[in-house]
Write a protein that holds these residues in place. Structure first.
Motif, PDB file in Angstrom:
ATOM      1  N   LEU A  20       0.828  -1.200   0.000  1.00  0.00           N
ATOM      2  CA  LEU A  20       0.000   0.000   0.000  1.00  0.00           C
ATOM      3  C   LEU A  20       0.860   1.247   0.000  1.00  0.00           C
ATOM      4  O   LEU A  20       0.573   2.227  -0.682  1.00  0.00           O
ATOM      5  N   LEU A  21       1.955   1.204   0.752  1.00  0.00           N
ATOM      6  CA  LEU A  21       2.820   2.372   0.856  1.00  0.00           C
ATOM      7  C   LEU A  21       3.479   2.683  -0.474  1.00  0.00           C
ATOM      8  O   LEU A  21       3.438   3.807  -0.973  1.00  0.00           O
ATOM      9  N   VAL A  22       4.100   1.653  -1.084  1.00  0.00           N
ATOM     10  CA  VAL A  22       4.777   1.870  -2.359  1.00  0.00           C
ATOM     11  C   VAL A  22       3.790   2.224  -3.455  1.00  0.00           C
ATOM     12  O   VAL A  22       3.978   3.174  -4.221  1.00  0.00           O
ATOM     13  N   PHE A  23       2.684   1.464  -3.530  1.00  0.00           N
ATOM     14  CA  PHE A  23       1.663   1.705  -4.547  1.00  0.00           C
ATOM     15  C   PHE A  23       1.078   3.097  -4.388  1.00  0.00           C
ATOM     16  O   PHE A  23       0.832   3.811  -5.357  1.00  0.00           O
ATOM     17  N   GLY A  24       0.895   3.500  -3.134  1.00  0.00           N
ATOM     18  CA  GLY A  24       0.327   4.816  -2.868  1.00  0.00           C
ATOM     19  C   GLY A  24       1.244   5.934  -3.285  1.00  0.00           C
ATOM     20  O   GLY A  24       0.805   6.966  -3.792  1.00  0.00           O
ATOM     21  N   LEU A  25       2.565   5.753  -3.094  1.00  0.00           N
ATOM     22  CA  LEU A  25       3.513   6.782  -3.513  1.00  0.00           C
ATOM     23  C   LEU A  25       3.486   6.974  -5.019  1.00  0.00           C
ATOM     24  O   LEU A  25       3.587   8.091  -5.522  1.00  0.00           O
ATOM     25  N   VAL A 319     -13.894   2.874  -0.250  1.00  0.00           N
ATOM     26  CA  VAL A 319     -12.701   3.458  -0.859  1.00  0.00           C
ATOM     27  C   VAL A 319     -11.512   2.984  -0.039  1.00  0.00           C
ATOM     28  O   VAL A 319     -11.536   3.039   1.188  1.00  0.00           O
ATOM     29  N   VAL A 320     -10.467   2.498  -0.713  1.00  0.00           N
ATOM     30  CA  VAL A 320      -9.228   2.128  -0.043  1.00  0.00           C
ATOM     31  C   VAL A 320      -8.181   3.178  -0.371  1.00  0.00           C
ATOM     32  O   VAL A 320      -8.098   3.664  -1.502  1.00  0.00           O
ATOM     33  N   THR A 321      -7.373   3.557   0.625  1.00  0.00           N
ATOM     34  CA  THR A 321      -6.407   4.638   0.456  1.00  0.00           C
ATOM     35  C   THR A 321      -4.976   4.128   0.534  1.00  0.00           C
ATOM     36  O   THR A 321      -4.699   3.080   1.120  1.00  0.00           O
ATOM     37  N   SER A 322      -4.065   4.904  -0.022  1.00  0.00           N
ATOM     38  CA  SER A 322      -2.653   4.519  -0.045  1.00  0.00           C
ATOM     39  C   SER A 322      -2.035   4.514   1.345  1.00  0.00           C
ATOM     40  O   SER A 322      -1.020   3.847   1.564  1.00  0.00           O
ATOM     41  N   ASN A 323      -2.609   5.250   2.286  1.00  0.00           N
ATOM     42  CA  ASN A 323      -2.050   5.274   3.638  1.00  0.00           C
ATOM     43  C   ASN A 323      -2.694   4.244   4.562  1.00  0.00           C
ATOM     44  O   ASN A 323      -2.592   4.330   5.779  1.00  0.00           O
ATOM     45  N   GLY A 324      -3.372   3.246   3.986  1.00  0.00           N
ATOM     46  CA  GLY A 324      -3.794   2.086   4.755  1.00  0.00           C
ATOM     47  C   GLY A 324      -5.133   2.182   5.448  1.00  0.00           C
ATOM     48  O   GLY A 324      -5.339   1.545   6.484  1.00  0.00           O
ATOM     49  N   PHE A 325      -6.086   2.939   4.872  1.00  0.00           N
ATOM     50  CA  PHE A 325      -7.416   3.040   5.468  1.00  0.00           C
ATOM     51  C   PHE A 325      -8.491   2.660   4.443  1.00  0.00           C
ATOM     52  O   PHE A 325      -8.286   2.764   3.236  1.00  0.00           O
ATOM     53  N   LEU A 326      -9.619   2.235   4.965  1.00  0.00           N
ATOM     54  CA  LEU A 326     -10.789   1.953   4.152  1.00  0.00           C
ATOM     55  C   LEU A 326     -11.936   2.810   4.669  1.00  0.00           C
ATOM     56  O   LEU A 326     -12.274   2.745   5.852  1.00  0.00           O
ATOM     57  N   TYR A 327     -12.514   3.642   3.795  1.00  0.00           N
ATOM     58  CA  TYR A 327     -13.664   4.478   4.145  1.00  0.00           C
ATOM     59  C   TYR A 327     -14.920   3.862   3.547  1.00  0.00           C
ATOM     60  O   TYR A 327     -14.936   3.471   2.378  1.00  0.00           O
ATOM     61  N   VAL A 328     -15.985   3.793   4.349  1.00  0.00           N
ATOM     62  CA  VAL A 328     -17.230   3.225   3.851  1.00  0.00           C
ATOM     63  C   VAL A 328     -18.402   3.753   4.674  1.00  0.00           C
ATOM     64  O   VAL A 328     -18.255   4.058   5.868  1.00  0.00           O
ATOM     65  N   GLY A 329     -19.548   3.889   4.030  1.00  0.00           N
ATOM     66  CA  GLY A 329     -20.756   4.308   4.720  1.00  0.00           C
ATOM     67  C   GLY A 329     -21.533   3.113   5.231  1.00  0.00           C
ATOM     68  O   GLY A 329     -21.445   2.017   4.674  1.00  0.00           O
ATOM     69  N   CYS A 330     -22.325   3.323   6.287  1.00  0.00           N
ATOM     70  CA  CYS A 330     -23.080   2.245   6.923  1.00  0.00           C
ATOM     71  C   CYS A 330     -24.517   2.697   7.134  1.00  0.00           C
ATOM     72  O   CYS A 330     -24.796   3.901   7.287  1.00  0.00           O
TER      73      CYS A 330
END
Length: 380
Positions: A20-25, A319-330
């Motif tokens: 995630l770190l490398v891909f995100g950069l 949504v998945v982010t390059s800094n290692g988080f997943l955002y989602v609505g519930c």
């Protein structure tokens, strides 16, 4: 609430972090800041190379006159989103102030797509609209024979979408002229279209509630291949590395080669039902389920690598982010951030209604709609 992973799942989550770190950069320097269509782009990647780290603060809220099922999109400093009050809104992305609103004759479930200064979207009034993104003026409209629930994809001067008249349409993006259409094979039990199309390498991919997945030549409308399943499909196709991923109502997750239409991955999901679309990042497939369950599967063998649970149903696509988080609505009304490294919910914000809308991330701000009629922006 801090749901934890099992020790095995936590170890699996840690192994994904270096990628995630490398891909995100890489993505942070190459990806566009805008989020101009449903699940970000034509492939439905739903990945953010530049994203805020929770906890987040509410930057602004805009109230519409009805529930917001439509997902926000971001283009050139503006947020576009539809509401069940029958209006499409353009908001200032920084302040949330209203720039313009366009009224249709039906509720808007469709997420808009923006390209070359034009906003495209459908309405339950059966019409598909193209508006000037700056003024909100009508450029053209096209009438179908049914409600439009799907979100469009725009590619190579063509806009693609489906209508509940059981036709899939390809229209000239500049003039609104029909280039071709395809009739869905329908049967009485499952009728209609909820899944939104994706585009890749000259082909458009889509699925009907009839359980059939299609690949059509984007220019001619000719059939490349089709794949029949045995249940309704609500999830939208996601394309990564030449493979189409999609969740089925028959409780299966498929990976299909985009060229041949052959199955390369098949995962039985047991009793789990997915309304939302998967997110593919590196060697992981993230999929949210109606019961609030979110699983991370190994992409190669679809073995469960990590597991998370929210306190309500999930209809929103993550949504998945390059800094290692997943955002989602519930459906409990909260937007959540899940730390994929620690395996816990690290932040949440309660709105006044369930969240069906899928989040969008642009310029370190997270945008989402709620059934309370609000459009929300979160950042630092």
């Amino acid at each position: 609430m801090k749901p934890r992973l099992s020790s095995a799942g936590r170890l699996a989550a840690l192994t994904v972090f270096p990628f995630l770190l490398v891909f995100g950069l890489i993505f942070a320097t190459s990806a566009l800041a805008d989020w101009p269509m449903f699940l970000k782009d034509r492939l439905h990647s739903s990945f953010a190379g530049k994203a805020p780290r929770p906890p987040l603060l509410l930057k602004w809220k805009f109230s519409t006159g009805g529930p917001v099922y439509s997902s926000p999109v971001v283009y050139s400093g503006k947020v576009f989103v539809g509401s069940y009050d029958k209006k499409l809104y353009a908001l200032d992305a920084s302040t949330g102030s209203l720039l313009w609103a366009f009224r249709t004759d039906g509720q808007i479930l469709s997420t808009p797509a923006v390209q070359d200064g034009v906003v495209f979207f459908g309405s339950k009034d059966g019409k598909f609209y193209a508006l000037d993104a700056d003024s909100g003026d009508l450029v053209w409209s096209f009438t179908t024979g049914g409600k439009i629930l799907t979100s469009p994809v725009v590619a190579d001067g063509t806009v693609f979408f489906a209508s509940n008249d059981l036709y899939f349409y390809a229209l000239d993006a500049k003039k609104g002229k029909r280039l071709w259409r395809m009739k869905f094979a329908a049967y009485e039990k499952y009728s209609g279209v909820y899944s939104s199309p994706a585009y890749y390498n000259g082909a458009v991919f889509f699925a009907g509630k009839n359980g059939i997945i299609y690949s059509q030549d984007a220019k001619s409308g000719g059939r490349n291949w089709s794949f029949r399943t045995f249940s309704a499909i609500y999830s939208s196709p996601v394309i990564k590395d030449g493979v189409l991923y999609i969740a089925l109502g028959e409780r299966k997750l498929y990976g299909i080669d985009v060229k041949s239409g052959k199955i390369v991955l098949r995962k039985n999901l047991g009793d789990e039902f997915a309304y939302s679309s998967p997110v593919i990042t590196g060697d992981r497939i993230y999929l949210a389920f109606k019961d609030g369950h979110i699983s991370a599967f190994e992409k190669r063998r679809a073995k469960v690598a990590a597991d998370y649970r929210l306190p309500g149903p999930v209809n929103s696509s993550p949504v998945v982010t390059s800094n290692g988080f997943l955002y989602v609505g519930c459906e409990d009304g909260r937007l959540y951030a899940i730390d994929l490294i620690l395996g816990e919910v690290s932040w949440g914000y309660r709105t006044g209604g369930g969240i069906h809308s899928s989040p969008a991330i642009s310029d370190n701000v997270v945008y989402v709609g709620s059934k309370d009629g609000g459009v929300y922006a979160f950042g630092h």
